[in-house]
Design a protein around this motif. Structure first.
Motif, PDB file in Angstrom:
ATOM      1  N   VAL A 219       0.744  -1.255  -0.256  1.00 60.49           N
ATOM      2  CA  VAL A 219       0.199  -0.005  -0.010  1.00 60.49           C
ATOM      3  C   VAL A 219       0.856   1.279  -0.047  1.00 60.49           C
ATOM      4  O   VAL A 219       0.604   2.380  -0.887  1.00 60.49           O
ATOM      5  CB  VAL A 219      -1.059   0.024   1.128  1.00 60.49           C
ATOM      6  N   ALA A 220       1.905   1.160   0.818  1.00 57.64           N
ATOM      7  CA  ALA A 220       2.745   2.416   0.913  1.00 57.64           C
ATOM      8  C   ALA A 220       3.375   2.658  -0.444  1.00 57.64           C
ATOM      9  O   ALA A 220       3.691   3.733  -0.674  1.00 57.64           O
ATOM     10  CB  ALA A 220       4.010   2.138   1.969  1.00 57.64           C
ATOM     11  N   ALA A 221       3.879   1.591  -1.132  1.00 56.10           N
ATOM     12  CA  ALA A 221       4.609   1.733  -2.453  1.00 56.10           C
ATOM     13  C   ALA A 221       3.745   2.506  -3.351  1.00 56.10           C
ATOM     14  O   ALA A 221       4.145   3.379  -4.073  1.00 56.10           O
ATOM     15  CB  ALA A 221       5.202   0.535  -2.784  1.00 56.10           C
ATOM     16  N   GLY A 222       2.494   1.981  -3.458  1.00 59.20           N
ATOM     17  CA  GLY A 222       1.551   2.655  -4.507  1.00 59.20           C
ATOM     18  C   GLY A 222       1.241   4.307  -4.142  1.00 59.20           C
ATOM     19  O   GLY A 222       1.089   4.969  -4.991  1.00 59.20           O
ATOM     20  N   LEU A 223       1.184   4.440  -2.761  1.00 56.18           N
ATOM     21  CA  LEU A 223       1.061   5.571  -2.381  1.00 56.18           C
ATOM     22  C   LEU A 223       2.146   6.771  -2.705  1.00 56.18           C
ATOM     23  O   LEU A 223       2.079   7.912  -2.846  1.00 56.18           O
ATOM     24  CB  LEU A 223       0.554   5.714  -0.954  1.00 56.18           C
ATOM     25  N   ILE A 224       3.190   6.257  -2.234  1.00 53.62           N
ATOM     26  CA  ILE A 224       4.445   7.001  -2.452  1.00 53.62           C
ATOM     27  C   ILE A 224       4.832   7.233  -4.001  1.00 53.62           C
ATOM     28  O   ILE A 224       4.956   8.352  -4.544  1.00 53.62           O
ATOM     29  CB  ILE A 224       5.918   6.042  -2.211  1.00 53.62           C
ATOM     30  N   ALA A 225       4.405   6.396  -5.111  1.00 49.24           N
ATOM     31  CA  ALA A 225       4.428   6.490  -6.171  1.00 49.24           C
ATOM     32  C   ALA A 225       3.496   7.793  -6.717  1.00 49.24           C
ATOM     33  O   ALA A 225       3.447   8.473  -7.556  1.00 49.24           O
ATOM     34  CB  ALA A 225       4.265   5.371  -7.093  1.00 49.24           C
ATOM     35  N   PHE A 226       2.192   7.544  -6.152  1.00 53.71           N
ATOM     36  CA  PHE A 226       1.157   8.577  -6.401  1.00 53.71           C
ATOM     37  C   PHE A 226       1.628  10.008  -6.180  1.00 53.71           C
ATOM     38  O   PHE A 226       1.524  11.074  -6.620  1.00 53.71           O
ATOM     39  CB  PHE A 226      -0.235   8.086  -5.675  1.00 53.71           C
ATOM     40  N   VAL A 227       2.164  10.180  -4.711  1.00 50.69           N
ATOM     41  CA  VAL A 227       2.708  11.490  -4.357  1.00 50.69           C
ATOM     42  C   VAL A 227       3.803  12.085  -5.098  1.00 50.69           C
ATOM     43  O   VAL A 227       3.813  13.028  -5.335  1.00 50.69           O
ATOM     44  CB  VAL A 227       3.027  11.093  -2.637  1.00 50.69           C
ATOM     45  N   ALA A 228       4.679  11.039  -5.623  1.00 46.74           N
ATOM     46  CA  ALA A 228       5.570  11.386  -6.476  1.00 46.74           C
ATOM     47  C   ALA A 228       5.147  11.986  -7.777  1.00 46.74           C
ATOM     48  O   ALA A 228       5.663  12.961  -8.378  1.00 46.74           O
ATOM     49  CB  ALA A 228       6.583  10.306  -6.817  1.00 46.74           C
ATOM     50  N   GLY A 229       4.059  11.363  -8.329  1.00 45.61           N
ATOM     51  CA  GLY A 229       3.123  11.724  -9.450  1.00 45.61           C
ATOM     52  C   GLY A 229       2.610  13.292  -9.419  1.00 45.61           C
ATOM     53  O   GLY A 229       2.750  14.124 -10.214  1.00 45.61           O
ATOM     54  N   ILE A 230       2.134  13.219  -8.111  1.00 42.73           N
ATOM     55  CA  ILE A 230       1.451  14.652  -7.742  1.00 42.73           C
ATOM     56  C   ILE A 230       2.389  15.906  -7.971  1.00 42.73           C
ATOM     57  O   ILE A 230       2.159  16.769  -8.280  1.00 42.73           O
ATOM     58  CB  ILE A 230       0.688  14.548  -6.397  1.00 42.73           C
ATOM     59  N   GLY A 231       3.477  15.880  -7.290  1.00 37.47           N
ATOM     60  CA  GLY A 231       4.757  16.616  -7.298  1.00 37.47           C
ATOM     61  C   GLY A 231       5.480  16.786  -8.520  1.00 37.47           C
ATOM     62  O   GLY A 231       6.494  17.652  -8.372  1.00 37.47           O
ATOM     63  N   ASN A 232       5.334  15.819  -9.334  1.00 41.28           N
ATOM     64  CA  ASN A 232       6.502  15.908 -10.721  1.00 41.28           C
ATOM     65  C   ASN A 232       6.136  16.967 -11.382  1.00 41.28           C
ATOM     66  O   ASN A 232       5.006  17.237 -11.786  1.00 41.28           O
ATOM     67  CB  ASN A 232       6.388  14.495 -11.160  1.00 41.28           C
ATOM     68  N   PHE A 233       7.199  17.796 -11.667  1.00 46.85           N
ATOM     69  CA  PHE A 233       7.124  18.952 -12.432  1.00 46.85           C
ATOM     70  C   PHE A 233       7.841  18.612 -13.812  1.00 46.85           C
ATOM     71  O   PHE A 233       7.118  19.000 -14.940  1.00 46.85           O
ATOM     72  CB  PHE A 233       7.656  20.356 -11.749  1.00 46.85           C
ATOM     73  N   GLY A 234       8.915  18.283 -13.786  1.00 50.35           N
ATOM     74  CA  GLY A 234       9.695  18.111 -14.947  1.00 50.35           C
ATOM     75  C   GLY A 234       8.992  17.316 -16.264  1.00 50.35           C
ATOM     76  O   GLY A 234       8.937  17.866 -17.534  1.00 50.35           O
ATOM     77  N   ILE A 235       8.435  16.178 -15.906  1.00 49.14           N
ATOM     78  CA  ILE A 235       7.811  15.398 -16.758  1.00 49.14           C
ATOM     79  C   ILE A 235       6.438  15.959 -17.691  1.00 49.14           C
ATOM     80  O   ILE A 235       6.478  16.250 -18.578  1.00 49.14           O
ATOM     81  CB  ILE A 235       7.389  14.007 -16.487  1.00 49.14           C
ATOM     82  N   PRO A 236       5.277  16.545 -16.589  1.00 48.94           N
ATOM     83  CA  PRO A 236       4.344  17.292 -17.019  1.00 48.94           C
ATOM     84  C   PRO A 236       4.834  18.602 -17.727  1.00 48.94           C
ATOM     85  O   PRO A 236       4.094  18.914 -18.886  1.00 48.94           O
ATOM     86  CB  PRO A 236       3.381  17.701 -15.967  1.00 48.94           C
ATOM     87  N   ALA A 237       5.837  19.141 -17.310  1.00 43.88           N
ATOM     88  CA  ALA A 237       6.239  20.364 -18.066  1.00 43.88           C
ATOM     89  C   ALA A 237       6.763  20.285 -19.783  1.00 43.88           C
ATOM     90  O   ALA A 237       6.420  20.921 -20.317  1.00 43.88           O
ATOM     91  CB  ALA A 237       7.316  21.048 -17.522  1.00 43.88           C
ATOM     92  N   LEU A 238       7.382  19.252 -19.810  1.00 41.26           N
ATOM     93  CA  LEU A 238       8.090  19.074 -21.282  1.00 41.26           C
ATOM     94  C   LEU A 238       6.920  18.207 -22.174  1.00 41.26           C
ATOM     95  O   LEU A 238       7.010  18.459 -23.295  1.00 41.26           O
ATOM     96  CB  LEU A 238       9.219  17.967 -21.100  1.00 41.26           C
TER      97      LEU A 238
END
Length: 580
Positions: A219-238
């Motif tokens: 459960v924690a692994a999936g949530l960590i990946a989710f939080v990383a996706g929420i805060g990711n700027f570089g990939i959505p920016a490009l």
């Protein structure tokens, strides 16, 4: 030799902070650490809350709530949740499979496989996005060599929602694997041996024993990946900005780049929205992994699944994944950097290093960005490595029941998305500092402050692990001899923690060198970093120069990781995420 206390030396716990001011024995260092934690972890976010809900010192939440409820904010929130959620599912599938295969089977070459897998995450998100854009571009030499060249004018298939989800899933898969590896290490091998005595096959042991025990980490692994996706700027920016597909971090970036300081109130409100979404994921992850305490095990989990004749095929499948995730995108990026113009096939006749020469030697902006990134990342690494010794000693020996609260405040800047910290720093330092009347806004020091705040938790990991393994008799003997706290830290604690602190410095440098999310909002003329320059070159249509910057920066990251790997034997276990 018998050590006798001497009354002519100050007691270890009685440092003087101000003339005439003495703290009770043992409180000097904890108070100093708590004040530093408050400055780096508490005050920026408190300033963010005040700017959003009490602008001008009066409680007026209407404007912030209106911005949070605006159509643009709601759309960006849905995009963030959608891309983060779907990419987390993909990351969980990929990272979970890799974690299980490397942990329980008899595959050969596990260490280079794990190293390459984690390296694909250590490179900056914007570099990963740029590499995949180069791979799938209509002029891609890799697609041309495979006979898959699309028709001229065909849009890049990775631009937009689908590309963001795919690249974030691949980029965040190692986060899932690292989380699951930490859980697998805590499983006693006796459980597997008991199941084998009952005749259970390896797949049955995995599904009936390991996965139920690993449920909190899953459960924690999936949530960590989710939080990383929420805060990711570089990939959505490009991948998203060219198609006007905005997530919350890119919406904040667009607001600030369009309106400047006038857009700060709206940016503060949106940052709180990002913090809320990410914070719910972090809270759920903490609750999922909450346990009563550490359990000592005699023998940790060992590989128990012999693959037999299937081993070469499984090994080949994992290396194929590495090739698709890392090898082919970087080959496309390298070929783009080595050709004189887009669309020119790479050959011995067309090969040129002009773009590398241009960005490393000729262009002032890119050369300055390299110097700045080395300077900011290196300075933050050195400061945090030195501070981590005192912090680790205070947290492990002096904090007592307050330790958990202090650690939570320390974790805030690292756990929450970088865009939240960047907005908080802008608000905190936009006006001159009290008492001294000096502003560090639009100076290198605001970026350095943000790096110190963001990467402090990362710097503390290895020293705290090392400090927990040190017996207290050294300190007790020093107390009997009447040494001061400074002498204790300098001559006893520091030499023991020096290897761990050195690794902390290298780990901080590793993640800070290519950082973009924080510096994208804090840079000013003359303080550009590599992440900012790469993003600017791509926006300007200079794809070859951007590729040269990306390859050069990734080479630095690879060298640092190899150096860390060489130091692994001198470190506490589980400090380096790729050492399984």
């Amino acid at each position: 030799m018998t050590l006798v206390a001497r009354s002519d030396r100050p007691h270890i716990g009685q440092p003087r902070l101000l003339p005439g001011l003495h703290l009770p024995s043992g409180l000097g260092l904890p108070v100093l650490v708590a004040l530093c934690v408050l400055v780096f972890g508490g005050l920026p976010f408190l300033r963010l809350l005040l700017a959003a809900f009490a602008p001008g010192g009066r409680f007026m939440p209407d404007a912030a709530l209106a911005e949070i409820g605006s159509r643009a904010a709601l759309t960006a929130t849905l995009h963030s949740i959608e891309t983060a959620g779907l990419s987390a599912l993909g990351a969980f599938a990929i990272g979970g499979a890799v974690a299980i295969l490397l942990a329980v089977t008899d595959l050969r070459g596990k260490r280079p496989l794990a190293f390459a897998f984690v390296f694909s995450m250590m490179i900056a998100p914007q570099v990963a996005a740029l590499a995949f854009l180069s791979l799938t571009a209509p002029h891609s030499p890799i697609l041309g060599a495979l006979g898959l060249t699309p028709a001229p004018g065909t849009p890049n298939p990775l631009l937009g929602r689908g590309g963001i989800i795919l690249v974030m899933a691949l980029h965040h898969a190692p986060l899932v694997a690292i989380t699951l590896w930490s859980g697998l290490r805590s499983i006693p091998h006796s459980l597997v041996e008991a199941a084998q005595l009952e005749g259970a096959a390896p797949p049955t042991i995995i599904t009936r024993i390991l996965l139920p025990v690993l449920r909190p980490q899953i459960v924690a692994a999936g949530l960590i990946a989710f939080v990383a996706g929420i805060g990711n700027f570089g990939i959505p920016a490009l991948l998203g900005l060219p198609m006007n597909y905005l997530t919350l971090p890119t919406l904040i970036y667009r607001r600030l780049s369009s309106f400047g300081p006038a857009g700060l109130p709206d940016a503060a409100a949106l940052s709180l929205l990002v913090a809320l979404v990410a914070g719910l994921g972090i809270l759920a992850s903490i609750l999922a992994t909450r346990r009563g305490g550490k359990v000592e095990i005699e023998r940790p989990l060992q590989p128990f699944w012999p693959l037999g004749s299937a081993r070469p095929f499984v090994t080949a499948g994992l290396w194929l994944l590495i090739a698709l995730k890392l090898g082919l995108p970087f080959l496309a990026l390298l070929s783009e950097a080595l050709t004189p113009a887009l669309g020119v096939a790479l050959s011995w006749q067309s090969l040129t290093f002009d773009k590398f020469t241009e960005v490393l030697l000729r262009q002032d902006v890119t050369a300055r960005a390299f110097r700045n990134s080395f300077l900011f990342a290196g300075t933050a690494a050195v400061i945090l490595a030195l501070a981590s010794i005192a912090f680790a000693y205070a947290l492990e020996r002096r904090m007592g029941k307050a330790r958990r609260v202090v650690e939570l405040v320390i974790e805030l800047p690292y756990a929450l998305p970088g865009v939240v910290l960047a907005i908080a720093c802008i608000l905190m330092f936009l006006k001159p500092l009290p008492l001294i009347g000096v502003s560090i806004y639009a100076t290198p020091f605001i970026i350095l402050f943000a790096y110190l705040a963001r990467f402090l938790p990362l710097a503390l990991k290895a020293p705290i692990a090392a400090m927990a393994q040190i017996e207290a008799h050294h300190e007790e003997a020093a107390k009997l001899d009447g040494v001061t706290l400074w002498q204790m830290l300098r001559f006893i604690v520091a030499p023991i923690l020096a290897p761990a602190a050195t690794v902390s410095a290298l780990m901080v440098f590793l993640v800070a060198f290519n950082e973009l999310t924080v510096s994208a909002l804090l840079w000013s003329s003359g303080t550009e970093t590599l992440g900012v320059v790469l993003f600017s070159l791509k926006e300007a249509g200079l794809a070859g120069e951007a590729a040269a910057v990306a390859i050069s920066a990734s080479a630095v990251i690879l060298c640092v990781m190899l150096l860390l790997d060489l130091c692994a034997k001198r470190l506490p276990e589980n400090v380096l995420p790729w050492r399984i």
